[in-house]
Design an enzyme around this catalytic site. Sequence first.
Site, PDB file in Angstrom:
ATOM      1  N   ASP A  67     -38.347   3.069 -36.474  1.00 51.31           N
ATOM      2  CA  ASP A  67     -38.734   4.156 -37.374  1.00 51.31           C
ATOM      3  C   ASP A  67     -39.757   3.677 -38.403  1.00 51.31           C
ATOM      4  OD1 ASP A  67     -36.958   2.568 -38.831  1.00 51.31           O
ATOM      5  OD2 ASP A  67     -35.395   4.088 -38.960  1.00 51.31           O
ATOM      6  N   ASN A 135     -24.072   7.180 -43.691  1.00 48.58           N
ATOM      7  CA  ASN A 135     -23.727   8.528 -43.200  1.00 48.58           C
ATOM      8  C   ASN A 135     -23.747   8.599 -41.676  1.00 48.58           C
ATOM      9  OD1 ASN A 135     -26.438   8.516 -42.574  1.00 48.58           O
ATOM     10  ND2 ASN A 135     -27.022  10.181 -43.948  1.00 48.58           N
ATOM     11  N   HIS A 137     -26.246   7.564 -39.677  1.00 45.37           N
ATOM     12  CA  HIS A 137     -27.535   7.745 -39.013  1.00 45.37           C
ATOM     13  C   HIS A 137     -27.936   6.488 -38.245  1.00 45.37           C
ATOM     14  CE1 HIS A 137     -29.825   6.414 -42.902  1.00 45.37           C
ATOM     15  NE2 HIS A 137     -29.980   5.452 -42.019  1.00 45.37           N
ATOM     16  N   GLU A 142     -30.836  11.698 -38.987  1.00 45.98           N
ATOM     17  CA  GLU A 142     -29.824  12.053 -39.970  1.00 45.98           C
ATOM     18  C   GLU A 142     -28.744  12.941 -39.347  1.00 45.98           C
ATOM     19  OE1 GLU A 142     -29.699  10.570 -42.635  1.00 45.98           O
ATOM     20  OE2 GLU A 142     -31.609  10.424 -43.689  1.00 45.98           O
TER      21      GLU A 142
HETATM   22  C1  GLP Z   1     -32.203   2.840 -42.922  1.00 47.91           C
HETATM   23  C2  GLP Z   1     -33.105   2.703 -41.677  1.00 47.91           C
HETATM   24  C3  GLP Z   1     -32.310   2.458 -40.441  1.00 47.91           C
HETATM   25  C4  GLP Z   1     -31.360   1.355 -40.774  1.00 47.91           C
HETATM   26  C5  GLP Z   1     -30.289   1.914 -41.678  1.00 47.91           C
HETATM   27  C6  GLP Z   1     -29.400   0.854 -42.293  1.00 47.91           C
HETATM   28  O1  GLP Z   1     -32.409   3.987 -43.658  1.00 47.91           O
HETATM   29  N1  GLP Z   1     -34.017   3.735 -41.456  1.00 47.91           N
HETATM   30  O2  GLP Z   1     -33.145   2.154 -39.349  1.00 47.91           O
HETATM   31  O3  GLP Z   1     -30.779   0.842 -39.612  1.00 47.91           O
HETATM   32  O4  GLP Z   1     -30.832   2.762 -42.659  1.00 47.91           O
HETATM   33  O5  GLP Z   1     -30.120   0.109 -43.205  1.00 47.91           O
HETATM   34  P1  GLP Z   1     -29.593  -1.245 -43.828  1.00 47.91           P
HETATM   35  O6  GLP Z   1     -29.529  -2.219 -42.720  1.00 47.91           O
HETATM   36  O7  GLP Z   1     -30.613  -1.636 -44.857  1.00 47.91           O
HETATM   37  O8  GLP Z   1     -28.251  -0.956 -44.410  1.00 47.91           O
END
Ligand code: GLP
Length: 247
Positions: A67, A135, A137, A142
């Site tokens: 992403d 959440n 995702h 989302e």
């Molecule tokens: C973010 C990213 C995701 C990521 C997730 C967890 O918003 N867009 O691709 O896997 O949330 O992030 P983190 O590893 O910093 O907790």
Amino acid sequence: MNVIVVPDYEQMSLHAAETVAAEIRARTRTVLGLPTGNTPKGMYRELVRMHQAGELDFSGVVTFNIDEYWGLSPEHPMSFAYYMRTHLVERVNIPAGQANWPVASGDQAAACRDYEERITAAGGLDLVVLGIGGNGHIGFNEPGTSFDTRTHVVRLAEETRLANCRGYGFRDLDDVPEFAISMGIATIMGARKVLLLASGREKAAAVAGAVQGPVTEELPASILQRHPDVTLIVDEQAAFALSPREA
Ligand code: GLP
């Protein structure tokens, strides 16, 4: 689902890197879908160490970021393209042109189509590595995202923008983009293998929902229950809410 519970973040990272390395060594050309965020940083550190120690050759590796924030250029230090270059691509021998991230400006439909076409032209994804949002995702898909989506532009949930603001060093919430481009759920489900990583108590409810809850678009990661080859590597904190059978 294959759920592996390890004691801590360090063990999660080492185990994840071993899993990715095994995929890379298994064939001459490997197409990876790769996450950003805080969770995979230790995995990238270990993959770079393996490369520097002469244990892992990335010359046949093709990468696709999962992403990107919509509107940030690949040179922007908060962009996921910048993250991937600094954490992995520039530290190993992935040839120029084999590291991919979505176009994140201009015509949205064209950018989404282009990313899907590049993934298809590469032969599809051999392995997608995922983090998970609090959440539930995956990527930036989302809660409420249709399971049928391919690469698409999304409006970020407020809780995601807040989490990204705190977790990734944005100065304030206004600096966190409101939109992002993300591989869709169907793009992710099309990968031959999926590896999901989670660390910390704040991920425990999402992990439990993904593994043991109903398959629902309200918790995007729950769709992984329907994928034939999924491994979760979670530390004890993130496994906290799993029933004893899984943990
Ligand atoms: C973010 C990213 C995701 C990521 C997730 C967890 O918003 N867009 O691709 O896997 O949330 O992030 P983190 O590893 O910093 O907790």
